[in-house]
Motif scaffolding. Sequence first.
Motif, PDB file in Angstrom:
ATOM      1  N   PHE A 148       0.966  -1.109  -0.253  1.00 54.40           N
ATOM      2  CA  PHE A 148      -0.068   0.341  -0.177  1.00 54.40           C
ATOM      3  C   PHE A 148       0.733   1.940  -0.616  1.00 54.40           C
ATOM      4  N   ALA A 149       1.739   0.793   0.402  1.00 54.21           N
ATOM      5  CA  ALA A 149       2.521   2.665   1.140  1.00 54.21           C
ATOM      6  C   ALA A 149       3.185   3.026  -0.970  1.00 54.21           C
ATOM      7  N   LEU A 150       3.979   1.396  -1.530  1.00 58.14           N
ATOM      8  CA  LEU A 150       4.686   1.435  -2.771  1.00 58.14           C
ATOM      9  C   LEU A 150       3.719   2.453  -3.876  1.00 58.14           C
ATOM     10  N   VAL A 152       0.452   4.145  -3.119  1.00 58.03           N
ATOM     11  CA  VAL A 152       0.083   4.838  -3.071  1.00 58.03           C
ATOM     12  C   VAL A 152       1.313   6.220  -3.333  1.00 58.03           C
ATOM     13  N   LEU A 153       2.562   5.750  -2.816  1.00 59.25           N
ATOM     14  CA  LEU A 153       3.390   6.622  -3.663  1.00 59.25           C
ATOM     15  C   LEU A 153       3.748   6.719  -5.253  1.00 59.25           C
ATOM     16  N   VAL A 155       1.120   5.998  -7.322  1.00 58.04           N
ATOM     17  CA  VAL A 155      -0.531   6.619  -8.070  1.00 58.04           C
ATOM     18  C   VAL A 155       0.299   8.570  -8.149  1.00 58.04           C
ATOM     19  N   THR A 156       1.288   8.998  -6.355  1.00 51.55           N
ATOM     20  CA  THR A 156       1.382  10.341  -6.414  1.00 51.55           C
ATOM     21  C   THR A 156       2.356  10.750  -7.838  1.00 51.55           C
ATOM     22  N   LEU A 160      -0.614  11.461 -10.644  1.00 46.67           N
ATOM     23  CA  LEU A 160      -0.867  12.598  -9.893  1.00 46.67           C
ATOM     24  C   LEU A 160       0.545  13.676 -10.349  1.00 46.67           C
TER      25      LEU A 160
END
Lengths: 317, 286
Positions: A148-150, A152-153, A155-156, A160
């Motif tokens: 999940f941490a990887l 989210v990063l 995705v950012t 984004l």
Amino acid sequence: MSGLRSFVVRRLLLGGAQTVAVVLLVFALTEALPGDAAVALAGDQPDPARIAAIREAMHLDRPAHERLLGWAAGLAHGDFGTSLTSGRPVTTYIEDGFGPTLLLATTTVTLLIPLGVGLGVLAARHEGRLVDRLVSSVTLGVYAVPEFALGVLLVTVFALRLGWLPPTAVGYGTDLLGHPAALVLPVLVLLSRPVCSLSRLVRAGMVDALNSPYVAQARRYGIPGARVRYGHALPNAVAPAAQQLARTVDWLLCGVIVVEALFVIPGLGTVLMNAVAERDVPVVQGLAVVFGVLTVVLNLGADLVAHRFAPRAGVAA
Amino acid sequence: MKGRSRFVLGAAVIGLPLVLALLGPLFAGEPGPRAVSFTLGDGHWLGTDFVGRDVWQQVLHGGRPVVVTALAATALAYLVSLPLGLISALTHRSWLEELLMRPLDVLLAVPSLLLILLVASVFEPGAVGLALLVALANIPDAARIVRAAAAEAASRPAVEALRMQGETWWRIAFGHVGRAILRTLAADAGIRLTGVLYLVATAAFLGVGVAPDAADWAVMVDRNRTGLFVQPWAVVVPALLIVTLTTGSNLLFDAALDRRSGSTRRAGNPRRPGDNRRNGEKVRQS
């Protein structure tokens, strides 16, 4: 030959015991509920009608052993019971979520093997040099990072900042194949841990194999380097990794649940998480049995294959 | 030398998240009044989160639950698997060994996250419950390693001699075999802690064992995701801290393991009981 046969028989027996244990464990869970299970499951909305409906749906008025037998017999016929919240059969939940999860899993495994083996061989060929140190450090570092941490990063950065890929699969429904861009990040995140473990194993095996007497002898005979590497050293390096591949099933399963939650993919993991949140015990039980039995079967298959590859390794049974 | 440089790298990577996790709550101070959700600036260094709390303050508070739960779960897993493994390695009754180890083989078949989610669907475990569950998921594997290492140590001539001298079972089990396998266990504990950190963070991300508005790095990532486009810092900072925490601990323990076993090259499976023990004496002197 008799050794092989007794190994297969023992391993099959263990697999059978594990399957039975998974079913028992999943069933024991509802028994572990404190007090009246129906009241406990109704939770925030304890109105009598709902409690009665839960009691009816889960046959809580019958003794435990009868329920266990009935449930297990149903499982054998593909009947997983009905949902507490919607009243739909659990099998329809499984059918709905099966497609996206299968797509994710097959894509990941198809990419995992060439990527993991390729990276491992690359590192082993340059043992001790910059490429090897780079590959080894990165695989070691990423190996333990939660998806999940990887995710989210990633995705950012990619959705984004750069805007290259969609941040989630929202709006695509189960038709993920029609939108391959939405699959890139989820598969990348799913690959991260297994690729690291596989490539490290292949590297270690390959380094050992390349330093072995038989490879030195083959070189002395003047056999071309590529043939020595891929025809002789690689098969020996891959054998121990084959078994590890089965262990990554556990990881893939955890990963699928997290990745589906993160990218809002309507697969089995999402179904499971929704059921957990709604305390929809029959759905959770059905999915747990499917996941558990799948793990048992895949591990069984991998152990049998690994034993065939490297009978000396003594696969645990 | 190479081992040392990796050790330093690992220590450097893990340093920041570990210090934040352990000392952060001391410096966090009193929570200020709640502001508007997902804003930047306005006296908030890293902006505000989904309910308008200061993100930096949440970050200071959020590391401790992750680290403490992981440490507790690792310790608990050994508390159970150490006696289990020692007894089944040292007993002469094979039925006892089967009785202790076979159920674990069966438990090994259930994926750890699935086990945690299964229990979470029925009970609502708190932080203690989560630590217990993660420990339970780790017991089968840990007990197998203890057993394997202890069985190897117990077959050595020294143990035979002790037995013939009429030493008690307890002295042999804990005084000799227990000490002989310490190094293997230390190596395994490092790897296990990394895996436990992963499991604890992932479970918290999925909402198991934590309050929905808890100050916890994993929960922050989950809850602030809705505002990712408006206020990415509330997600990126805790996510980065979790990444550095897990990466750092893996690099650190791997480097420590290399130094222990005295070889720069390690095979894929680090749990070879013999390797660590053989060089045990050397390390103790240094």
